[in-house]
Every structure is written in structure tokens, then in C-alpha cells.
Design an enzyme around this catalytic site. Structure first.
Site, PDB file in Angstrom:
ATOM      1  N   HIS A   9       1.039  -1.154  -0.093  1.00  0.00           N
ATOM      2  CA  HIS A   9       0.178   0.095  -0.117  1.00  0.00           C
ATOM      3  C   HIS A   9       0.960   1.317   0.106  1.00  0.00           C
ATOM      4  O   HIS A   9       0.250   2.532  -0.204  1.00  0.00           O
ATOM      5  CB  HIS A   9      -1.010   0.132   1.299  1.00  0.00           C
ATOM      6  CG  HIS A   9      -1.996  -0.998   1.099  1.00  0.00           C
ATOM      7  ND1 HIS A   9      -2.794  -1.281   0.284  1.00  0.00           N
ATOM      8  CD2 HIS A   9      -2.425  -1.796   2.204  1.00  0.00           C
ATOM      9  CE1 HIS A   9      -3.760  -2.223   0.287  1.00  0.00           C
ATOM     10  NE2 HIS A   9      -3.348  -2.623   1.801  1.00  0.00           N
ATOM     11  N   ASP A  36      -2.577 -10.675  -2.545  1.00  0.00           N
ATOM     12  CA  ASP A  36      -3.175 -10.265  -1.044  1.00  0.00           C
ATOM     13  C   ASP A  36      -4.564  -9.914  -1.384  1.00  0.00           C
ATOM     14  O   ASP A  36      -4.964  -9.208  -2.565  1.00  0.00           O
ATOM     15  CB  ASP A  36      -2.427  -8.871  -0.762  1.00  0.00           C
ATOM     16  CG  ASP A  36      -2.816  -8.297   0.753  1.00  0.00           C
ATOM     17  OD1 ASP A  36      -2.150  -8.754   1.631  1.00  0.00           O
ATOM     18  OD2 ASP A  36      -3.815  -7.571   0.686  1.00  0.00           O
ATOM     19  N   HIS A  49      -6.079  -7.410  -0.591  1.00  0.00           N
ATOM     20  CA  HIS A  49      -6.349  -5.739  -0.821  1.00  0.00           C
ATOM     21  C   HIS A  49      -5.612  -5.517  -2.061  1.00  0.00           C
ATOM     22  O   HIS A  49      -4.603  -5.888  -2.385  1.00  0.00           O
ATOM     23  CB  HIS A  49      -6.062  -5.116   0.313  1.00  0.00           C
ATOM     24  CG  HIS A  49      -6.466  -5.214   1.581  1.00  0.00           C
ATOM     25  ND1 HIS A  49      -6.191  -6.279   2.459  1.00  0.00           N
ATOM     26  CD2 HIS A  49      -7.652  -4.850   2.310  1.00  0.00           C
ATOM     27  CE1 HIS A  49      -6.688  -6.446   3.760  1.00  0.00           C
ATOM     28  NE2 HIS A  49      -7.947  -5.663   3.397  1.00  0.00           N
ATOM     29  N   ASP A 108      -4.524 -12.891   3.341  1.00  0.00           N
ATOM     30  CA  ASP A 108      -5.849 -12.597   3.804  1.00  0.00           C
ATOM     31  C   ASP A 108      -6.841 -12.541   3.095  1.00  0.00           C
ATOM     32  O   ASP A 108      -8.185 -12.239   3.589  1.00  0.00           O
ATOM     33  CB  ASP A 108      -5.591 -10.898   4.315  1.00  0.00           C
ATOM     34  CG  ASP A 108      -4.941 -10.008   3.376  1.00  0.00           C
ATOM     35  OD1 ASP A 108      -4.500 -10.702   2.067  1.00  0.00           O
ATOM     36  OD2 ASP A 108      -4.725  -8.821   3.587  1.00  0.00           O
TER      37      ASP A 108
END
Ligand SMILES: [Zn+2]
Length: 306
Positions: free
Chosen positions: A125, A161, A163, A243
Site C-alpha cells: 500500500h 493479497d 487488498h 488475507d
């Protein structure tokens, strides 16, 4: 295939606070799961702190200086509501990036073909000029630039991931020498990663809805692998977040450890066909300790198999 493991106990000293999902126990769970798997035979390396010059391949100097200046000598400092530095955080963030950089240099030198970096804080991120979403430095983007400087010119980054890897996309959306493929849940933090975001044709975003079946996830992932195969990279980097596991508290997906092993085998297949087998994988998210440990071990085991 031998797999190198890059990690360091100092990354346990990044302590963003009681109740924070990105906690030291995550890294310990991964290390314990790798240690406990009798099938794994890893060559362990201490992750060094990344050099300023390597960070500067992605991050503006003013941003790097700002992070170093913000790092607290006592207590904690919040860079944003999710991204908090404790006294050990700068050292940890430098080792997290340093792990991926060292692994890439080892692979570029022909001394290894596969590596896994057990690190925290995560990186995907973090944009070139912004720390966010638990991430300080863009570990995988810095590693990609170091790979290119080391002679591996065409780099593909696969981010599974749950996200979207907005930071990695921001680093490369104007650079056709790097291909970025991300599969992630939508809607979910950080809100970017729509399939319409394609950069110069070098960005491939695939989304899955909340509560998607593993079959749908696998089908979307296969589509991304076809794109990576067509790019014909010299090296594959992996932003390995676990995740999307069914037990994870931050998402609503349904994967099990075996699905991550399946995805890893698909990556290995492309790497063997196009990139002389070269893969460097770096830990991103994963917030259920048992699911994280088992999934990471399944991932590394599949890296070792192929
Ligand atoms: Zn994540």
C-alpha cells in the site's frame, strides 16, 4: 528447488499498538510454521537494512527523509490512522525492504532461483510519496527496481493479497518494463484496483466480490497468469498476502491454504517457462495467525516443489 528465506528478529520490534491487526505475532506465526514443516529445507539469511540509495529508486528523497525524521525515539507516531511507528519500526521497515532487495540480488547473481521474505511491516500500500495501510516502504517495488539495475530487465509482480496493491501500481503505472497483476476483493480497502485501471497496458487488475467461491478466485487468477505469461518476464516477484483466507478477519473470501499452494504452482509454472524459474516472494497481509502460518508454509512448500 532450494528456497532461500530472508527474515530478521528485529521485525518483531515494529509495534503499532495493542489491538492493531498488523502485530508482531504475525511474523512469529510464519516463522514457526516454516520451522515446523518437516518438508521444508530453507537456507536462512538475515535480512539487512535497505540502503538509502535503493529506497530512492522508488521513493522521493523528501519522503525518505520524512520517514526517518518521523521515527520516534519513544512512544508512537501515527503516519495515518492505520500506519503507526514505534521505536523499532524504522529498523523493521528497513529490514523488510532489505530482505526483498537482498533476495533479488542473490537471484540476479545466479546464486539462487527462489526466495521467500518473511517480513513486516508489509509494503504494497505504500506509494512512492505516501506511507499508508500498515505499509511504510514499497518493499516489492524497490526490489523490482534493484532487479532491473542488476540486469533482470523485465519484472512481473503478482499480488494475491486480498487488498489492492495501490502502492505498487502507483510506482509502475507509467513504466512498461514492469508488469503488475493484482487479484483482490472489491469493494474493500483501499478502493482502487478496478479492472479499468490498466496503466500503459502493463497493469492487470482482477476483482472478486465479497463471499466469492474459491473456484471464481482461481478462474480470475488464471486469467492474470495468462497475462504474466504473455509479458515474458525475466523475474517474477510476488506480493504474498494470505488475507483472502476464509478465517481472515479483514476480508470476506473463502480460500484455504491449499488454494495458496495452487496459486503458487501456477506462478512457478510461468516462472519456469519464462523466467528461468526465478521467483522472489515477500509477505504482505494475513491477519488470522493460524491461517497465516499454514498458508505461508503451503506457499513456500509449493515454491520448493517446482
Ligand atoms: Zn491485505
Amino acid at each position: 528447488m532450494d528456497v532461500s528465506l530472508y527474515t530478521h528478529a528485529d521485525m518483531l520490534d515494529h509495534r503499532p499498538g495493542d489491538g492493531h491487526a498488523e502485530r508482531p505475532e504475525r511474523l512469529q506465526a510464519v516463522i514457526d510454521a516454516l520451522d515446523d514443516d518437516p518438508a521444508l529445507d530453507l537456507e536462512t539469511h538475515e535480512a539487512p537494512m535497505v540502503d538509502m540509495a535503493d529506497l530512492a529508486l522508488v521513493h522521493p528523497q523528501a519522503f525518505i527523509d520524512g520517514i526517518f525524521a518521523a521515527a520516534p525515539r519513544s512512544g508512537r507516531v501515527a503516519l495515518d490512522p492505520d500506519t503507526v511507528l514505534s521505536t523499532g519500526s524504522l529498523g523493521a521497515a528497513r529490514r523488510a525492504a532489505g530482505a526483498a532487495v537482498s533476495a533479488v540480488r542473490q537471484v540476479a547473481a545466479g546464486q539462487a532461483s527462489r526466495a521467500f521474505c518473511a517480513v513486516r511491516p508489509p509494503g504494497h500500500h505504500a506509494e512512492p510519496g505516501t506511507a499508508m495501510g500498515f505499509c511504510v516502504f514499497s518493499n516489492i517495488a524497490v526490489a523490482a527496481r534493484v532487479a532491473q539495475a542488476s540486469g533482470l530487465r523485465r519484472v512481473a509482480i503478482i499480488d494475491f493479497d486480498v487488498h489492492h496493491g495501490n502502492g505498487t501500481q502507483a510506482a509502475f503505472e507509467h513504466d512498461p518494463t514492469v508488469f503488475f497483476a493484482s487479484i483482490h476483493q472489491s469493494p474493500l480497502y483501499p478502493g482502487t484496483g478496478d479492472p479499468s485501471e490498466t496503466g500503459l497496458g502493463n497493469i492487470a487488475n482482477a476483482t472478486v466480490a465479497p463471499n466469492a467461491s474459491p473456484q471464481v478466485w482461481r478462474a480470475r487468477f488464471e486469467g492474470l497468469m495468462d497475462r504474466v505469461d504473455a509479458f515474458s518476464p525475466d523475474l517474477i516477484l510476488v506480493s504474498a498476502g494470505f488475507d483472502a483466507h476464509v478465517r481472515d478477519p479483514l476480508s470476506a473470501q473463502n480460500l484455504e491454504a491449499e488454494d495458496f499452494a495452487w496459486a503458487t504452482r501456477a506462478i512457478v509454472s510461468v516462472a519456469n517457462a519464462r523466467a528461468k524459474g526465478r521467483i522472489v516472494s515477500s509477505l504482505e497481509g494475513g491477519y488470522d495467525l493460524q491461517a497465516l502460518g499454514r498458508s505461508a508454509a503451503a506457499h513456500v512448500s509449493a515454491l520448493q516443489e517446482g
